[in-house]
Structures are given as C-alpha cells and as structure tokens.
Enzyme design. Structure first.
Site, PDB file in Angstrom:
ATOM      1  N   LYS A 190       7.693  -2.263   3.811  1.00 62.31           N
ATOM      2  CA  LYS A 190       7.266  -1.330   2.750  1.00 62.31           C
ATOM      3  C   LYS A 190       6.258  -0.324   3.277  1.00 62.31           C
ATOM      4  O   LYS A 190       6.345   0.865   2.985  1.00 62.31           O
ATOM      5  CB  LYS A 190       6.644  -2.133   1.595  1.00 62.31           C
ATOM      6  N   ASN A 191       5.290  -0.836   4.053  1.00 57.90           N
ATOM      7  CA  ASN A 191       4.188   0.031   4.465  1.00 57.90           C
ATOM      8  C   ASN A 191       4.523   0.927   5.656  1.00 57.90           C
ATOM      9  O   ASN A 191       3.668   1.657   6.140  1.00 57.90           O
ATOM     10  CB  ASN A 191       2.935  -0.802   4.737  1.00 57.90           C
ATOM     11  N   CYS A 204      -2.872  -1.221  -5.731  1.00 59.54           N
ATOM     12  CA  CYS A 204      -3.424  -2.499  -6.177  1.00 59.54           C
ATOM     13  C   CYS A 204      -4.936  -2.431  -6.327  1.00 59.54           C
ATOM     14  O   CYS A 204      -5.619  -1.767  -5.554  1.00 59.54           O
ATOM     15  CB  CYS A 204      -3.068  -3.584  -5.170  1.00 59.54           C
ATOM     16  N   ARG A 225     -11.039   1.417  -2.983  1.00 58.79           N
ATOM     17  CA  ARG A 225     -10.012   2.189  -2.290  1.00 58.79           C
ATOM     18  C   ARG A 225     -10.254   3.700  -2.381  1.00 58.79           C
ATOM     19  O   ARG A 225      -9.419   4.442  -2.907  1.00 58.79           O
ATOM     20  CB  ARG A 225      -8.611   1.798  -2.788  1.00 58.79           C
ATOM     21  N   ASP A 265      -3.257  -8.594   4.064  1.00 58.77           N
ATOM     22  CA  ASP A 265      -2.123  -8.815   3.153  1.00 58.77           C
ATOM     23  C   ASP A 265      -1.482 -10.206   3.327  1.00 58.77           C
ATOM     24  O   ASP A 265      -0.713 -10.639   2.488  1.00 58.77           O
ATOM     25  CB  ASP A 265      -1.069  -7.729   3.371  1.00 58.77           C
ATOM     26  N   ARG A 324       7.441  -3.997  -6.461  1.00 57.95           N
ATOM     27  CA  ARG A 324       6.948  -2.904  -5.611  1.00 57.95           C
ATOM     28  C   ARG A 324       7.173  -3.191  -4.134  1.00 57.95           C
ATOM     29  O   ARG A 324       7.352  -2.262  -3.345  1.00 57.95           O
ATOM     30  CB  ARG A 324       5.437  -2.714  -5.823  1.00 57.95           C
TER      31      ARG A 324
HETATM   32  C1  EPZ Z   1      -2.562   0.133   3.691  1.00 63.25           C
HETATM   33  O1  EPZ Z   1      -3.432   0.565   2.656  1.00 63.25           O
HETATM   34  C2  EPZ Z   1      -1.511  -0.705   3.013  1.00 63.25           C
HETATM   35  N1  EPZ Z   1      -0.836   0.087   2.006  1.00 63.25           N
HETATM   36  C3  EPZ Z   1      -2.147  -1.934   2.393  1.00 63.25           C
HETATM   37  O2  EPZ Z   1      -1.129  -2.747   1.888  1.00 63.25           O
HETATM   38  C4  EPZ Z   1      -2.888  -2.719   3.471  1.00 63.25           C
HETATM   39  O3  EPZ Z   1      -3.581  -3.775   2.863  1.00 63.25           O
HETATM   40  C5  EPZ Z   1      -3.876  -1.808   4.195  1.00 63.25           C
HETATM   41  O4  EPZ Z   1      -3.217  -0.620   4.698  1.00 63.25           O
HETATM   42  C6  EPZ Z   1      -4.556  -2.511   5.364  1.00 63.25           C
HETATM   43  O5  EPZ Z   1      -3.584  -2.997   6.280  1.00 63.25           O
HETATM   44  C7  EPZ Z   1       0.114   0.919   2.367  1.00 63.25           C
HETATM   45  O6  EPZ Z   1       0.454   1.055   3.544  1.00 63.25           O
HETATM   46  C8  EPZ Z   1       0.793   1.675   1.278  1.00 63.25           C
HETATM   47  P1  EPZ Z   1      -6.771   1.353   4.537  1.00 63.25           P
HETATM   48  P2  EPZ Z   1      -4.460   1.719   2.902  1.00 63.25           P
HETATM   49  O7  EPZ Z   1      -6.957   2.807   4.414  1.00 63.25           O
HETATM   50  O8  EPZ Z   1      -3.915   2.667   3.895  1.00 63.25           O
HETATM   51  C9  EPZ Z   1     -11.360   1.773   3.221  1.00 63.25           C
HETATM   52  C10 EPZ Z   1      -0.041  -4.062   0.293  1.00 63.25           C
HETATM   53  O9  EPZ Z   1      -0.254  -5.063  -0.433  1.00 63.25           O
HETATM   54  N2  EPZ Z   1     -11.140   3.230   3.110  1.00 63.25           N
HETATM   55  O10 EPZ Z   1      -6.537   0.777   5.891  1.00 63.25           O
HETATM   56  O11 EPZ Z   1      -4.888   2.234   1.572  1.00 63.25           O
HETATM   57  C11 EPZ Z   1     -10.637   1.021   2.079  1.00 63.25           C
HETATM   58  O12 EPZ Z   1     -11.375   1.061   0.896  1.00 63.25           O
HETATM   59  C12 EPZ Z   1      -1.107  -3.023   0.472  1.00 63.25           C
HETATM   60  O13 EPZ Z   1       1.051  -3.834   0.829  1.00 63.25           O
HETATM   61  C13 EPZ Z   1     -12.212   4.061   2.808  1.00 63.25           C
HETATM   62  O14 EPZ Z   1     -13.349   3.598   2.668  1.00 63.25           O
HETATM   63  O15 EPZ Z   1      -5.645   0.861   3.555  1.00 63.25           O
HETATM   64  C14 EPZ Z   1     -10.466  -0.356   2.661  1.00 63.25           C
HETATM   65  O16 EPZ Z   1     -11.636  -1.099   2.456  1.00 63.25           O
HETATM   66  C15 EPZ Z   1      -2.388  -3.355  -0.202  1.00 63.25           C
HETATM   67  N3  EPZ Z   1     -11.985   5.403   2.680  1.00 63.25           N
HETATM   68  C16 EPZ Z   1     -10.298  -0.084   4.154  1.00 63.25           C
HETATM   69  O17 EPZ Z   1     -10.764   1.253   4.389  1.00 63.25           O
HETATM   70  C17 EPZ Z   1     -10.746   5.955   2.852  1.00 63.25           C
HETATM   71  O18 EPZ Z   1     -10.581   7.183   2.716  1.00 63.25           O
HETATM   72  C18 EPZ Z   1      -8.871  -0.201   4.659  1.00 63.25           C
HETATM   73  O19 EPZ Z   1      -8.026   0.631   3.892  1.00 63.25           O
HETATM   74  C19 EPZ Z   1      -9.649   5.097   3.173  1.00 63.25           C
HETATM   75  C20 EPZ Z   1      -9.878   3.730   3.305  1.00 63.25           C
END
Ligand code: EPZ
Length: 460
Positions: A45-46, A143, A148, A333, A441
C-alpha cells in the site's frame, strides 16, 4: 475501463467518497480457531499509492503491476482521474494503467470529496507544480496515531520555490518559475517528506541533496520507478539522497514490491492464534527486523523463494523488549499486530514506540478483552526518543500470558483495526469488530483471507 468506485467491488462506495454509511460495517468473529493455510499478499500500500502519483510526472503512459484492490488505491485513482489522468485497473490481474497525457487542474470541491481518509494527496504537490504550476491539496485524513504534521513537506516545497498559501479546507500552492534544486537535512527521517522531496526534485532545475532521508524499501522502490522514468538519483549509505533534476520524464512499467506490513500482520495472527500460515508474496529482505523479533518471541518461520511460512511451534512464547524505529529498524506498523501476540507471551514485554507519539490508543480494547497492558510516558527499555520529554504515552508494558475473551470493539485506525481482528480470533467467544471498512484501506480481501485460513467470521 476507467477506475470507478464500482471496480472496487468488495469495497463500500460510501467510504471511498468520504461518506461512511455505517451499514454492514462490522464483522462477527468466533474466536478460538488457529489460522492455518496459505494466502497471498500483493503490492505494498505504502508504495503503490506513491508510484501512482509518480506517473503524473511522466509524459507517457505508465503500467504498475501487483496492485492490490484496497481503498487507498481507489482514493488515489479517483484523485488522478480528477486531474485528467486516465486510470484503468484490472483487479484480477492487479495491473493499473495510467495515462497522464491530458493532465489538468481539478475543481477544489471535487478534490475534497475524493481525498477520503488518505494522506497521499500531499504527495501530489511536486508533480502538479511541475505539470500545472499550481496545486490545491485538501486537509489530510489518515490514521489518528499522532499529530502527523506536514511541516517538513511545506518547508521542502517552499525551499524549492513554491508559494504555499494555507486556506480553509486545504493548501494552495503556486510555482514561482521553475522549481530549483535544494540542499536540506530532515529533522527526522520522515517517509512522506522524503517522498515529497523525491517527487519534486526529479524535475527541478539543478541538484538536490537530502540528508537524514528515510530509506524504507518502499522509498527505494519509488526511486527505482523514478529511475525508470529517466530520473538521476543516488542513495548513499549515510541516509543522503542526491537527485540531478532532468527536463523530461517518461512513463514506467514496474512490479510493486510486496506488502511487508500486511505480511507481518498475518504472521502475527498466526502466532497469536497458535496457527500456521504461509504467505505468498512475503520477502525476507524487507522483513529481516520482523523475522528476528518473531524468532525471539518464539515463533518459527521458513523462507522460500516465493513465500514465507510462519507458525507457532507449541509451548510458551517468550516476552521481549522492542523498540520501533525507521528502516532498517522494527517498523511502527508491525507493532500493533505483534502486541496482540505478546499478550500470549510469558513474562513482561516492553514496547517503546518511537515513530508515532500516540500509537497505543488501541490497547484500551485489548485490556477490555483481558490483556494486561500498562502504558507509560517514559522511554522504557531503550534509548530516550524525541517523545520522552513531551508527556506522550508511548511505551507499553505487556504482562502475559493472559487468555483473551470476546468483546464488542470499534476499529480505531488501520493497523489497530487488524490487531482487533487478531485479538478476536485469539479470544474465546464471539466478538463484534465495528468499523471494519477502515481495514479495507490497506488489507485486500481480508475477510476472504480469514475464511481461507479457517476463521469463523461473518459480516453483520
Ligand atoms: C508513512 O507515513 C506510512 N504511510 C505510514 O503507514 C508509516 O507508519 C510511516 O510512513 C512510517 O513508516 C504511508 O506511506 C501512506 P512519516 P508518513 O512522515 O509518511 C513526523 C500505515 O498504517 N513528521 O515517516 O506520514 C510524524 O508526525 C501508515 O500504513 C513530522 O513531524 O510517516 C511522525 O511522528 C500509518 N513532520 C514521523 O515524522 C512532517 O512533516 C514519521 O512520519 C512529517 C512527519
């Protein structure tokens, strides 16, 4: 055939349009049967959703294979169609054809209606700025496992030369001339921010260098897609990604890597239910951290060329100390499904969640089902993380084994929802799991797969 909601036959059309009706949105689970048999997981998915967005950057058609029939694919298909991309999806073959030759601006109201519960729309920014010079991105779903924020994304876009205007209901972006390459270090190796930068840098003028980048396998596969399209990208071992911008990109043909989150979810279900499940499409190299942990807990697995078999060998499971992390660490995840299996391990397990600050909300329902789980604000069992000083309940202590009993539970988020299915399968009695459309999803045909593995489930 254009991808319309009707193509996602087993999915509710309502949720796709952001209009949950609540009808038939529950599953009854008669627990107690060990899961046993073989299932297949298709593309991640991701990754799939991001590769679909990348097609916007090409001047010719793209073909993506191994695409699962999940709601996030439907949401991205809808958004691409709104922007003039012709999308054809064959669920049976798992092939999606994307023709971006007539890309155009979409109407704000329609974008909003199609954005659904996904976070993918934010990744449309770079490609739309290159193609159209502007973009409107609706407020994001996704989610509720933490705040986020999208501050890294917006900072990246501003530095490339985009004007970012926050408006009611979303963000309007405008390219002030051709976007120009940047040098930047991420405060945290965010998956989405790294993807944002990649999708923007490939067609920006000059060189872009990103330090502290995320290097998840799904990102590497996205880089492979972009390279096929004509991009020049190098990934160093020290989390530095360099991109030489090019003027034009073509379409791609690519087979998506398998969904390692779905695979680990089914593996955890096998362990929690005392079962034996072979997962076609699961690959060792992307799951090494999970496999190590699975073995430490006492689960057994056998890696084959096309699949991995996971089973509970009998006897007690062992408690562990675990910390989630960015790749190559143990994925956040994977945490929620595995926690259910840890309720069946002997002794105290400690899980320190370092990626999302609020990813233990799902344990409330597990406690209702008989699990003994305490949540703490402190960073337990590992190095202090960025949440330690901020009052977030991000460490869990799980004491087991505790028999689980049936309950009426409501799906809180995608992975938490699958965890509830696992708990219900491991529990004695008939549970009701509500809000299961959220699980659509990211888990293709999960009810059919449950039935194929011998679970006693029925829709409400
Ligand atoms: C991706 O989310 C995945 N989603 C998530 O999968 C996954 O948990 C995550 O990466 C980590 O592997 C998709 O790919 C659609 P991040 P993403 O940016 O890109 C902080 C699932 O269940 N952050 O790596 O949104 C954030 O708050 C989902 O399949 C900021 O602070 O994750 C978090 O604490 C859930 N500012 C951390 O970084 C920003 O601008 C990691 O988030 C962006 C992120």
């Amino acid at each position: 055939m254009n991808a319309t909601p009707q193509d996602y036959r087993h999915l509710d059309v309502g949720p796709l349009l952001g209009n949950d009706s609540g009808m038939n949105d529950l599953l009854y689970v008669n627990g107690g049967n060990p899961l046993s048999g073989t299932i297949t997981v298709r593309g991640a998915k991701n990754f799939v959703s991001k590769a679909m967005v990348a097609s916007l950057l090409g001047e010719t058609k793209s073909v993506l294979r191994n695409v699962p029939q999940i709601r996030d694919v439907a949401v991205v298909s809808g958004l691409l169609s709104l922007h003039g991309v012709q999308v054809e999806y064959s669920a049976a073959d798992g092939v999606i054809n994307l023709d971006p030759s007539a890309v155009e601006s979409a109407h704000v109201a329609e974008i909003d209606a199609h954005a659904g519960s996904s976070r993918i729309p934010i990744l449309f920014c770079g490609p739309l700025l290159h193609r159209l010079g502007e973009a409107f991105i609706p407020d994001l779903g996704g989610c509720h496992i933490g705040d986020r924020p999208i501050d890294f994304h917006l900072e990246i876009l501003r530095r490339f030369g985009a004007e970012v205007d926050k408006r009611e209901g979303g963000i309007h972006l405008r390219a002030l001339g051709r976007l120009k390459g940047i040098k930047m270090e991420l405060p945290y190796p965010s998956v989405g921010a790294t993807e944002q930068l990649l999708l923007t840098a490939v067609r920006a003028e000059g060189i872009t260098e990103l330090s502290n980048a995320a290097i998840e396998p799904e990102i590497v596969d996205l880089i492979c897609v972009l390279q096929k399209m004509g991009a020049i990208i190098s990934v160093d071992t020290d989390r530095v990604i360099r991109i030489e911008g090019v003027d034009r990109l073509t379409g791609f043909t690519h087979t998506a890597l398998g969904d390692r989150i779905e695979a680990a979810s089914w593996a955890s279900a096998a362990l929690a239910t005392g079962g034996d499940v072979t997962i076609k499409g699961a690959h060792q190299v992307e799951m090494m951290a999970f496999l190590n942990t699975f073995r430490k807990v006492g689960g057994q697995f056998e890696v084959h060329d096309q699949d991995i078999r996971f089973w509970h060998p009998g006897g007690p499971l062992r408690s562990i100390v675990l910390e989630t992390d960015v790749h190559p660490g143990f994925m956040t995840d994977w945490q929620q499904p595995l926690v259910v299996a840890l309720t069946q391990a002997t002794g105290l397990s400690i899980v320190h969640e370092t990626v999302y600050e609020k990813r233990f909300g799902f344990t409330c329902a597990l406690r209702k089902m008989g699990a003994n789980i305490q949540i703490y604000r402190e960073c337990l069992g590992g190095a202090p993380c960025r949440f330690g000083q901020r009052n977030f309940h991000h460490s869990a202590v799980i004491s087991g084994p505790t028999p689980l009993h049936a309950a009426d539970v409501e799906v809180p988020d995608l992975r938490g929802g699958f965890s509830y299915l696992i708990a219900a399968l491991a529990a004695n009695g008939r549970s009701t799991v509500r809000g299961i459309s959220l699980i659509d999803r990211g888990y293709e045909a999960f009810q059919e797969k449950l039935e194929a593995l011998g679970a006693d489930v029925s829709r409400g």
